[in-house]
Design an enzyme around this catalytic site. Structure first.
Site, mmCIF file in Angstrom:
data_model
loop_
_atom_site.group_PDB
_atom_site.id
_atom_site.type_symbol
_atom_site.label_atom_id
_atom_site.label_comp_id
_atom_site.label_asym_id
_atom_site.label_seq_id
_atom_site.Cartn_x
_atom_site.Cartn_y
_atom_site.Cartn_z
ATOM 1 N N HIS A 87 0.736 -1.182 -0.075
ATOM 2 C CA HIS A 87 -0.267 0.146 0.046
ATOM 3 C C HIS A 87 0.834 1.185 0.111
ATOM 4 O O HIS A 87 0.307 2.337 0.164
ATOM 5 C CB HIS A 87 -1.054 -0.158 1.235
ATOM 6 C CG HIS A 87 -2.050 -0.967 1.333
ATOM 7 N ND1 HIS A 87 -1.587 -2.396 1.948
ATOM 8 C CD2 HIS A 87 -3.101 -1.343 0.687
ATOM 9 C CE1 HIS A 87 -2.848 -3.153 1.612
ATOM 10 N NE2 HIS A 87 -3.695 -2.436 1.043
ATOM 11 N N ASP A 106 -2.465 7.246 2.642
ATOM 12 C CA ASP A 106 -3.768 7.746 1.904
ATOM 13 C C ASP A 106 -4.780 8.206 3.122
ATOM 14 O O ASP A 106 -5.953 8.450 2.655
ATOM 15 C CB ASP A 106 -4.093 6.392 1.309
ATOM 16 C CG ASP A 106 -4.967 5.458 2.436
ATOM 17 O OD1 ASP A 106 -4.277 5.413 3.866
ATOM 18 O OD2 ASP A 106 -5.539 4.164 2.263
ATOM 19 N N SER A 130 -10.274 4.153 8.449
ATOM 20 C CA SER A 130 -10.546 5.484 9.045
ATOM 21 C C SER A 130 -12.348 5.376 8.590
ATOM 22 O O SER A 130 -13.088 5.895 9.118
ATOM 23 C CB SER A 130 -10.109 6.644 8.470
ATOM 24 O OG SER A 130 -10.288 6.840 7.115
ATOM 25 N N PRO A 136 -1.528 10.066 12.137
ATOM 26 C CA PRO A 136 -2.466 10.629 11.396
ATOM 27 C C PRO A 136 -3.656 10.719 11.904
ATOM 28 O O PRO A 136 -4.603 11.640 11.760
ATOM 29 C CB PRO A 136 -2.224 9.977 10.173
ATOM 30 C CG PRO A 136 -0.739 9.532 10.112
ATOM 31 C CD PRO A 136 -0.736 8.898 11.547
#
Length: 574
Positions: A217, A397, A442, A554
């Protein structure tokens, strides 16, 4: 870098649509992915694979006789949502039960698991398996808690062939688990990949260095070592995967193996063949016989410069299934039996009726929509910085996912509001849309939070400040329940728990909601910054160990940012 795109946000959908138009004999579009264009025997097992886009030929390129019956495809490097997985399974179902295969990543585990629960509740026999072949991401004794990389193809090939020959679901699942337990992979990167529309790669590898143990990824490797020759790279990869070779003569293993040398995006086939020459020599020296080895681009990571080696230690039954015929867009072998065409009616997603709501609840729904617009604007503006943070110790991402999720939630809320929705219905619709639009971990967590918060409200009755606080509490509990993270794991929860704790305590002490929220947001911001000193224990950055220290999480950062934006908006004063 990725040069050819229109709107970067539509890249995955447009690529999938173009693929289906180019290969109508192999795949057809459904909501959330593709399914076979050819028919399968009624009552046979269906195998559905899936994950994020950006890995061609995985996963849509693996759909066809001998491999998958369908593929659920998320945004670039983001898992498909539960509703997308559900849609693909329903279109691919042959009546004999379904096995879901996906890489062992938190977002995939969440979304595929949620889809499986919904399908089981509707009477479908669904099994799941998270492929876990990456030796760099955990210890040998924790093999089943590793990441899934190119081993996905081997496990899928075995299970697809078993389903093709008519095995029942119990047998297909048993063989899938056996193949997974015998598969090992290791990769190296020479430079990172670039998301469509991004100006910089997710990570850079210094000149003269290679990053060992990368993730597909776009995650950077677990350690950096000096750049080697083709033979030295081959030796590193072979040593990594053969370190866990099982004893000869045990459980049918006699030194025969699947061997895949995989290019991740920009390493050319000629280079791969140079490396494979040394791999083959090392395997011969070890007395190991490759069975129909594969060299080429079999699971990419957009334009990443890198390669990986996968070895599956075979027994006679696994070997029989590995060499069986297959016919897909990107992977073909032997001759499969001709099939008639499978006609799948495109999903007509009719707008569900909106329950009646009181004027007070509709007024609250308007306020919630305004808050979601603040979240959307904040996430869109912060997308580059959140992506930069995520690329240091993750896959880069997160900013994209937050932008997609907040935008999807706001649009769904706006639509529901225009149709007269109350607060409960509006939040549930917004939660579903966030999950659908963002995918990934998320998306699942924020979608679950909004849905749980909606359940604490009503379409009929007005809501006081205490009801809002209770809704926030329930949303936070849903995040912890779904994700399983605790404070100290270096996740969104590290900011969420201080936020909900301070909010409830200050409100209970008599502070009005705006003041309590502002204090809670300040606590969340402080906690998010403090995650820079934590070594990750969960999520994709967990495998990087101490490399995750020095950068704030993040997910915690975006949570604190959004909660602070709500506090500063003045909307809570109304």
């Amino acid at each position: 870098m990725t040069r050819l795109y229109n709107d970067p946000k539509q890249f995955s959908d447009e690529a999938l649509a173009g693929m289906a138009l180019a290969h109508p004999g192999h795949v057809q579009r459904v909501h959330g992915g593709v399914v076979r264009s050819t028919d399968s025997p009624r009552g046979s097992v269906s195998v559905v694979v899936g994950g994020g886009s950006g890995h061609y030929p995985a996963f849509a390129g693996w759909v066809g006789p001998g491999l998958a019956h369908g593929a659920a495809c998320g945004n670039v490097f983001a898992s498909p949502s539960a509703s997308q997985v559900y849609s693909v399974v329903r279109a691919a179902d042959n009546g004999g039960g379904v096995l879901l295969l996906y890489g062992n990543y938190a977002g995939d585990v969440l979304h595929f698991g949620q889809a499986a629960e919904r399908l089981r509740a509707e009477g479908l026999d669904v099994r799941t398996l998270a492929v876990s072949d990456d030796v760099a991401s955990n210890t040998p004794e924790n093999h089943r808690d590793r990441r899934g990389v190119t081993g996905d193809l081997v496990v899928l090939k075995v299970t697809g062939a078993a389903a093709e020959r008519g095995d029942d679901l119990d047998a297909v699942e048993r063989l899938a688990r056996r193949a997974n337990d015998r598969t090992r992979s290791l990769g190296v990167a020479f430079n990172g990949c670039t998301l469509p529309g991004a100006a910089e790669p997710l990570f850079r590898v210094p000149a003269g260095v290679m990053s060992v143990g990368l993730g597909v990824h776009g995650e950077p490797g677990v350690r950096d070592v000096p750049m080697g020759t083709a033979a030295e790279v081959a030796d590193l990869l072979v040593d990594g995967v053969l370190a866990e070779e099982p004893p000869r003569g045990r459980d049918g293993y006699e030194g025969r193996a699947v061997v895949i040398l995989n290019g991740l995006g920009t390493v050319k086939n000629e280079e791969l063949y140079v490396v494979y020459g040394r791999v083959a020599q090392r395997l011969e020296d070890a007395g190991l016989t490759p069975v129909l080895p594969e060299v080429g681009e079999l699971m990419s990571s957009l334009d990443m410069a890198g390669l990986s080696l996968t070895v599956t230690f075979l027994d006679p039954e696994l070997e029989e299934l590995w060499v069986a015929p297959v016919d897909t867009i990107a992977y073909r072998r032997g001759a499969v039996q001709e099939r008639g065409r499978r006609e799948v009616t495109a999903d007509a997603v009719a707008a569900e009726p909106i329950p009646e709501a009181s004027a007070e609840s509709r007024e609250l729904a308007q306020a919630i929509t305004d808050v979601l617009e603040v979240l959307r604007a904040t996430a869109v503006a912060a997308e580059p910085e959140l992506g930069r943070l995520d690329a240091i110790a993750g896959d880069g991402d997160h900013g994209q996912g937050m932008s997609y999720g907040t935008t999807g939630a706001w649009r769904a809320a706006s639509d529901a509001l225009a149709r007269g929705a109350g607060a409960r219905t509006l939040l549930v619709r917004a939660g579903e849309a966030w999950s659908e639009a963002a995918g990934g971990t998320s998306g699942a967590l924020w979608g679950g939070a909004l849905t749980a918060a909606g359940a604490a409200l009503s379409d009929d009755a007005p809501a006081a400040s205490a009801d809002i606080v209770r809704a926030v509490e329930q949303g936070g509990q849903a995040v912890q329940r779904l994700g399983g993270a605790e404070p100290g794991d270096k996740t969104m929860v590290d900011a969420l728990v201080p936020f909900t704790t301070v909010l409830t305590e200050r409100f209970a002490s008599g502070d009005p909601l705006p003041r309590a929220w502002a204090q809670a947001a300040e606590a969340a911001s402080h906690a998010a910054r403090a995650t820079a000193e934590i070594q990750a224990r969960r999520g994709r950055s967990r495998v990087l160990g101490e490399k995750s220290v020095g950068t704030p999480d993040p997910g915690a950062t975006s949570f604190a940012l959004l909660m602070s934006a709500v506090a500063e908006s003045g909307l809570l004063e109304n």
